[in-house]
Design an enzyme around this catalytic site. Structure first.
Site, PDB file in Angstrom:
ATOM      1  CG  ASP A  49      -0.350   0.018   2.522  1.00 43.66           C
ATOM      2  OD1 ASP A  49       0.882  -0.166   2.590  1.00 43.66           O
ATOM      3  OD2 ASP A  49      -1.071   0.205   3.524  1.00 43.66           O
ATOM      4  CB  SER A  50       4.573   1.706  -0.127  1.00 41.61           C
ATOM      5  OG  SER A  50       4.751   0.568  -0.940  1.00 41.61           O
ATOM      6  CG  ASP A  88       0.412  -4.071   2.078  1.00 45.80           C
ATOM      7  OD1 ASP A  88       0.527  -4.949   2.957  1.00 45.80           O
ATOM      8  OD2 ASP A  88       1.223  -3.130   1.943  1.00 45.80           O
ATOM      9  CE  LYS A 118       3.266  -5.927   3.752  1.00 47.32           C
ATOM     10  NZ  LYS A 118       2.796  -4.753   4.531  1.00 47.32           N
ATOM     11  CD  GLU A 120       0.555  -1.442   8.079  1.00 47.81           C
ATOM     12  OE1 GLU A 120       0.249  -0.669   9.010  1.00 47.81           O
ATOM     13  OE2 GLU A 120       1.023  -1.052   6.989  1.00 47.81           O
ATOM     14  CD  GLU A 186       8.050  -0.325   7.706  1.00 49.25           C
ATOM     15  OE1 GLU A 186       7.110  -1.018   7.287  1.00 49.25           O
ATOM     16  OE2 GLU A 186       8.278   0.838   7.308  1.00 49.25           O
TER      17      GLU A 186
HETATM   18  O1  KIV Z   1       3.568  -1.095   1.633  1.00 47.62           O
HETATM   19  C1  KIV Z   1       4.694  -1.591   1.519  1.00 47.62           C
HETATM   20  O2  KIV Z   1       5.385  -1.414   0.515  1.00 47.62           O
HETATM   21  C2  KIV Z   1       5.197  -2.383   2.633  1.00 47.62           C
HETATM   22  C3  KIV Z   1       6.626  -2.799   2.628  1.00 47.62           C
HETATM   23  C4  KIV Z   1       7.501  -1.635   2.744  1.00 47.62           C
HETATM   24  C5  KIV Z   1       6.914  -3.829   3.648  1.00 47.62           C
HETATM   25  O3  KIV Z   1       4.464  -2.688   3.523  1.00 47.62           O
END
Ligand code: KIV
Length: 275
Positions: A49-50, A88, A118, A120, A186
């Site tokens: 989600d970056s 994510d 994924k 959090e 992280e």
């Molecule tokens: O959103 C993302 O790119 C991430 C990674 C940096 C682990 O969660």
């Protein structure tokens, strides 16, 4: 390799079995061309989600939606043939409870072909991770600095220093108990990341953590020097493609203004109709 000589794409149990072995290589991708570039080199490609900050210019990951994750993940899936794709879960798509998480995780997997999601959170996500894994959704956990919690954490600070280490250890144990097949650590101290890696039996994937983790992940635009808005200490730049792109675009602009582009080889004559 399979019996037909094709490279077998890893699935979550293969990744889980890599605990303590050759480090796992993980990079993000958000588009088909970048997915094609990273695919031959990575075990896992993460549609993180970056992308909200890196691709869409958002101030944090909080504005990322399910629709954004699905669109980018479908694009990435088209560029992968070897690496496993993990997607994510965006902020607000799973925190309400296990049922909400299942509904959205299933949608991500069905509509994108992802092998896993994924999410959090540590201890407070234990029940949700257990609910998902019991129902066929492999989960990569993410603890330590969890960017979706930036407002409650008070910034993008290192997590788990001093007495706070106990919280991160408990998070690592909780996601392992819940059945996560791996966990991203992280921005936690090197020694704590090493200790957690030795203590739990699923692979740890570090970002700003430790070289002793079972794998490493970076945002691809960070390591290529394409995302330059800010640069966390844990980012190593393996290339300066942003600077290279700036040089190329400046050269194009200068040539257009000087009428030296297009040159004779870039334009068409009267001959060869249709060309
Ligand atoms: O959103 C993302 O790119 C991430 C990674 C940096 C682990 O969660």
């Amino acid at each position: 390799m399979s019996a037909t000589g094709e490279v077998k794409r890893p699935v979550p149990p293969d990744i889980r079995a890599r605990k303590g072995g050759t480090p796992l290589v993980v990079l993000t991708a958000y588009t088909t061309p970048v997915a094609r570039l990273v695919d031959p080199h990575c075990d896992i490609v993460l549609v993180g989600d970056s992308l909200g900050m890196v691709i869409h210019g958002l101030p944090s990951t909080l504005g990322v939606t399910m629709e954004m994750m699905i669109l980018h993940s479908q694009a990435v899936a088209r560029g992968l043939s070897r690496a496993m794709m993990v997607v994510d879960m965006p902020f607000g798509s799973y925190e309400e409870g296990p049922e909400q998480a299942f509904r959205n995780a299933a949608r991500l997997m069905v509509e994108t072909g992802a092998a896993a999601v994924k999410l959090e959170g540590g201890e407070h996500m234990e029940a949700t991770i257990a609910f998902l894994t019991a129902r066929g959704i492999p989960v990569m956990a993410h603890i330590g600095l969890t960017p979706q919690a930036v407002n409650t954490l008070g910034g993008y600070r290192v997590q788990g220093r001093g007495e706070d280490a106990t919280r991160i250890r408990r998070d690592a144990e909780a996601v392992t108990r819940a059945g996560a097949f791996s966990v991203v650590l992280e921005k936690v101290p090197d020694a704590l990341a090493r200790e957690i890696t030795q203590a739990i039996d699923i692979p740890t994937i570090g970002i700003g953590a430790s070289a002793d983790c079972d794998g490493q992940v970076l945002v691809v635009d960070d390591m290529l020097g394409l995302f330059t808005a800010f640069r966390p200490k844990f980012v190593k730049r393996y290339a300066e493609l942003g600077q290279e792109a700036d040089r190329a675009i400046a050269a194009y602009a200068a040539e257009v203004r000087a009428r030296t582009f297009p040159a004779p080889e870039h334009v068409f004559g009267e001959k060869a109709p249709g060309k």
